[in-house]
Design an enzyme around this catalytic site. Structure first.
Site, PDB file in Angstrom:
ATOM      1  CE  LYS A   1      23.253  58.511  44.574  1.00  0.00           C
ATOM      2  NZ  LYS A   1      23.934  59.676  43.901  1.00  0.00           N
TER       3      LYS A   1
ATOM      4  CB  CYS B   1      40.548  57.011  45.198  1.00  0.00           C
ATOM      5  SG  CYS B   1      40.251  55.594  44.156  1.00  0.00           S
TER       6      CYS B   1
ATOM      7  CD  GLU C   1      38.380  53.074  46.584  1.00  0.00           C
ATOM      8  OE1 GLU C   1      39.016  53.833  47.345  1.00  0.00           O
ATOM      9  OE2 GLU C   1      38.183  53.305  45.393  1.00  0.00           O
TER      10      GLU C   1
ATOM     11  CD  GLU D   1      40.849  61.370  48.161  1.00  0.00           C
ATOM     12  OE1 GLU D   1      39.731  61.386  48.715  1.00  0.00           O
ATOM     13  OE2 GLU D   1      41.291  60.387  47.550  1.00  0.00           O
TER      14      GLU D   1
HETATM   15  P1  NAD Z   1      30.581  61.842  47.957  1.00  0.00           P
HETATM   16  O1  NAD Z   1      31.119  60.878  48.937  1.00  0.00           O
HETATM   17  O2  NAD Z   1      29.702  62.937  48.463  1.00  0.00           O
HETATM   18  O3  NAD Z   1      29.774  61.084  46.815  1.00  0.00           O
HETATM   19  C1  NAD Z   1      29.972  59.730  46.423  1.00  0.00           C
HETATM   20  C2  NAD Z   1      28.629  59.055  46.215  1.00  0.00           C
HETATM   21  O4  NAD Z   1      27.927  58.992  47.458  1.00  0.00           O
HETATM   22  C3  NAD Z   1      27.702  59.795  45.246  1.00  0.00           C
HETATM   23  O5  NAD Z   1      26.943  58.869  44.500  1.00  0.00           O
HETATM   24  C4  NAD Z   1      26.799  60.562  46.204  1.00  0.00           C
HETATM   25  O6  NAD Z   1      25.551  60.887  45.632  1.00  0.00           O
HETATM   26  C5  NAD Z   1      26.629  59.561  47.318  1.00  0.00           C
HETATM   27  N1  NAD Z   1      26.226  60.144  48.606  1.00  0.00           N
HETATM   28  C6  NAD Z   1      26.467  61.399  49.076  1.00  0.00           C
HETATM   29  N2  NAD Z   1      25.916  61.551  50.284  1.00  0.00           N
HETATM   30  C7  NAD Z   1      25.320  60.381  50.614  1.00  0.00           C
HETATM   31  C8  NAD Z   1      24.611  59.910  51.752  1.00  0.00           C
HETATM   32  N3  NAD Z   1      24.379  60.682  52.817  1.00  0.00           N
HETATM   33  N4  NAD Z   1      24.160  58.629  51.751  1.00  0.00           N
HETATM   34  C9  NAD Z   1      24.399  57.829  50.706  1.00  0.00           C
HETATM   35  N5  NAD Z   1      25.045  58.216  49.595  1.00  0.00           N
HETATM   36  C10 NAD Z   1      25.519  59.478  49.544  1.00  0.00           C
HETATM   37  O7  NAD Z   1      31.797  62.465  47.194  1.00  0.00           O
HETATM   38  P2  NAD Z   1      31.833  63.827  46.366  1.00  0.00           P
HETATM   39  O8  NAD Z   1      31.154  64.963  47.052  1.00  0.00           O
HETATM   40  O9  NAD Z   1      31.372  63.524  45.015  1.00  0.00           O
HETATM   41  O10 NAD Z   1      33.387  64.106  46.417  1.00  0.00           O
HETATM   42  C11 NAD Z   1      33.950  64.691  47.584  1.00  0.00           C
HETATM   43  C12 NAD Z   1      35.344  64.200  47.828  1.00  0.00           C
HETATM   44  O11 NAD Z   1      35.337  62.774  48.008  1.00  0.00           O
HETATM   45  C13 NAD Z   1      36.297  64.388  46.659  1.00  0.00           C
HETATM   46  O12 NAD Z   1      36.814  65.645  46.612  1.00  0.00           O
HETATM   47  C14 NAD Z   1      37.311  63.324  46.936  1.00  0.00           C
HETATM   48  O13 NAD Z   1      38.261  63.741  47.863  1.00  0.00           O
HETATM   49  C15 NAD Z   1      36.515  62.216  47.533  1.00  0.00           C
HETATM   50  N6  NAD Z   1      36.198  61.190  46.511  1.00  0.00           N
HETATM   51  C16 NAD Z   1      36.834  60.020  46.580  1.00  0.00           C
HETATM   52  C17 NAD Z   1      36.577  59.068  45.618  1.00  0.00           C
HETATM   53  C18 NAD Z   1      37.248  57.752  45.624  1.00  0.00           C
HETATM   54  O14 NAD Z   1      37.411  57.156  44.574  1.00  0.00           O
HETATM   55  N7  NAD Z   1      37.598  57.221  46.748  1.00  0.00           N
HETATM   56  C19 NAD Z   1      35.692  59.317  44.599  1.00  0.00           C
HETATM   57  C20 NAD Z   1      35.026  60.541  44.555  1.00  0.00           C
HETATM   58  C21 NAD Z   1      35.293  61.454  45.543  1.00  0.00           C
END
Ligand code: NAD
Length: 472
Positions: free
Chosen positions: A170, A279, A245, A379
């Site tokens: 996903k 990250c 991660e 972050e």
């Molecule tokens: P997010 O955690 O919301 O999304 C990451 C993934 O998780 C996406 O595929 C999303 O659809 C999925 N997801 C979201 N809610 C979920 C749930 N309840 N159950 C299962 N899967 C779910 O991250 P975001 O909103 O895209 O970004 C927000 C912040 O997260 C960024 O500003 C950044 O600080 C951080 N981030 C970190 C990384 C990293 O590499 N560690 C990557 C992207 C974002």
């Protein structure tokens, strides 16, 4: 605009069982590029059933057979490098040079590394009167973010397949097009139906349904801490394995006697690449108090080389951030920093001049940042570097270790021995010594709030294996 209604499930492109879709925007132009299905819980059921049905046969294949399939997959990634780079430029806004070298090049290097590891991996081991078999963990849910969209897919899916697991992916809402391209490459590689499946969709619906699905054995997630925590709770309740991660607030520590100009300039490049959406980025630069003003001046000069612009243009080094939401978040952090007493040495929350469209943020250097400030703790995920002063080595260590995170870091010193001694005391999963370069086969993952488990290299493969002991 391309309107896709299908998802890759059970070896074929099938229409979603739902009717909702997600619009994919070009962050440089704000135009709609394409739409993909907002997958439903029923789509996830179908995909997990396909992965489950394929799991036993795929898990029983000889490593050499999996190696042959994965070699074809690697060849497909190699053949499509420019298409991959173009897709990531369009849906993420990464500059074309960076997208080609890193967003397309790194997944290829990681895929290749798993061919090498798989070719030499011992799946059985004699332990006293036992033979211990490394068996696949089963059905894997891979949930990925948008910042290195193909790398994060490959870093989960390829080792999972190498281990003999089947996968449901996903990908992030913002970057589903490169995920679709990956599914096409898997299909062309001829992997058996159900071994790899793709469901696009929003996190709270498709992501949550997948993470909590009783048919899933292991959840591998990269993204925000808030969602990681939810996933860990759900997985704990279902007694599933989990790998998380979750990002970082990594410190780059310049010790007295180091090459300050090089350390600071490399740090600025590190934070500006991919618009700061990395990250493991060194978002906190720690310098000795008596070199502070000099360090800020070097950083300001280095930041001037990152002029925001069209990511499709060859000379561009800084593209937009991924979305309006992300831009608002980054600007909000810069405003908070100023409210809490930091000084904008260059950049700032105002939109860059001459860019009326696109989710652009000015490359920003924040000076006079102190450890308790929000920008030194949370972050930001944007082109923003915070510079902090320290009194002595103990103070530097206290600041470096003084966040909830522990993903990466850097140490610069007059010699490697001094830098290594400091790095060994840092609570973090990776440290680059005097500018040591990224190693795609070194274990990658976090201490503390940065996560659970490791990706890449042999450690990454072993996340997807479970031991079985037979006694004689
Ligand atoms: P997010 O955690 O919301 O999304 C990451 C993934 O998780 C996406 O595929 C999303 O659809 C999925 N997801 C979201 N809610 C979920 C749930 N309840 N159950 C299962 N899967 C779910 O991250 P975001 O909103 O895209 O970004 C927000 C912040 O997260 C960024 O500003 C950044 O600080 C951080 N981030 C970190 C990384 C990293 O590499 N560690 C990557 C992207 C974002």
């Amino acid at each position: 605009m391309q309107q896709h209604g299908d998802q890759y499930i059970g070896g074929a492109w099938r229409d979603s069982l739902g009717s909702e879709s997600i619009a994919v925007l070009n962050p440089a132009t704000e135009e709609v590029l394409a739409s993909v299905p907002a997958g439903t819980a029923e789509d996830v059921d179908t995909a997990v059933a396909a992965a489950r049905a394929a799991a036993r046969a795929w898990g029983a294949t000889a490593p050499e057979e999996r190696l042959a399939y994965l070699t074809r997959l690697r060849d497909g990634l190699a053949a499509r490098q420019s298409e991959i780079a173009g897709t990531v430029v369009a849906e993420l806004g990464a500059p074309i040079g960076f997208a080609t070298a890193v967003q397309a090049g790194l997944p290829l290097a990681v895929a290749q590394s798993y061919l090498d590891i798989l070719a030499g991996y011992a799946f059985t081991e004699q332990v006293g009167n036992s033979i211990v078999y490394a068996e696949p963990a089963g059905v894997v849910a891979a949930i990925t973010p948008w910042n290195y969209p193909l790398h994060q897919i490959v870093a989960k899916v390829v080792p999972a397949l190498a281990a003999g697991c089947t996968v449901v992916l996903k990908p992030a809402e913002d970057t589903p097009l490169v995920a679709r391209l990956f599914a096409a490459i898997v299909h062309e590689a001829g992997l058996p139906a159900g071994v790899f499946n793709l469901v696009t969709g929003v996190g709270a619906v498709a992501g949550a349904a997948l993470a909590g699905h009783p048919g899933v054995d292991l959840v591998s997630f990269t993204g925000s801490t808030a969602v990681g925590r939810l996933i860990a709770e759900t997985a704990g309740g279902g007694v599933k394995r989990v790998a998380l991660e979750l990002g970082g607030k990594s410190a780059n520590v310049v010790l007295p006697g180091a090459d300050l100009t090089r350390a600071v300039s490399v740090n600025v490049g590190n934070v500006m690449s991919n618009s700061g959406q990395t990250c493991s980025a060194w978002t906190r630069l720690l310098v000795p108090a008596d070199q502070y003003q000099e360090a800020v001046a070097i950083a300001v000069k280095a930041a001037a080389k990152y002029v925001p612009g069209d990511p499709a243009a060859a000379e561009t080094r800084l593209g937009p951030v991924v979305s309006a939401k992300q831009r608002a978040r980054v600007r909000g952090y810069i405003e908070t920093a100023v409210r809490e007493g930091a000084r904008v040495a260059t950049g700032g929350a105002e939109p860059p001049e001459g860019l009326d469209r696109g989710f652009y943020v000015r490359p920003t250097i924040l000076a006079d940042v102190t450890p308790e400030m929000t920008v030194a703790q949370e972050e930001i995920f944007g082109p923003v570097l915070s510079i902090l002063a320290y009194r002595d080595e103990e103070h530097a260590l206290e600041i470096a270790n003084g966040t909830d995170y522990g993903l990466a870091g850097g140490v610069w010193a007059a010699d490697n021995e001094t830098a290594v001694a400091f790095a060994r005391r840092m609570d973090t999963g990776q440290v680059d010594i005097n500018g040591g370069r990224f190693n795609p086969i070194a274990p990658f993952g976090g201490y503390k709030g940065s996560g659970v488990g490791r990706e890449l290299g042999r450690h990454g493969l072993e996340e997807f294996l479970q031991p079985k002991s037979l006694q004689f």
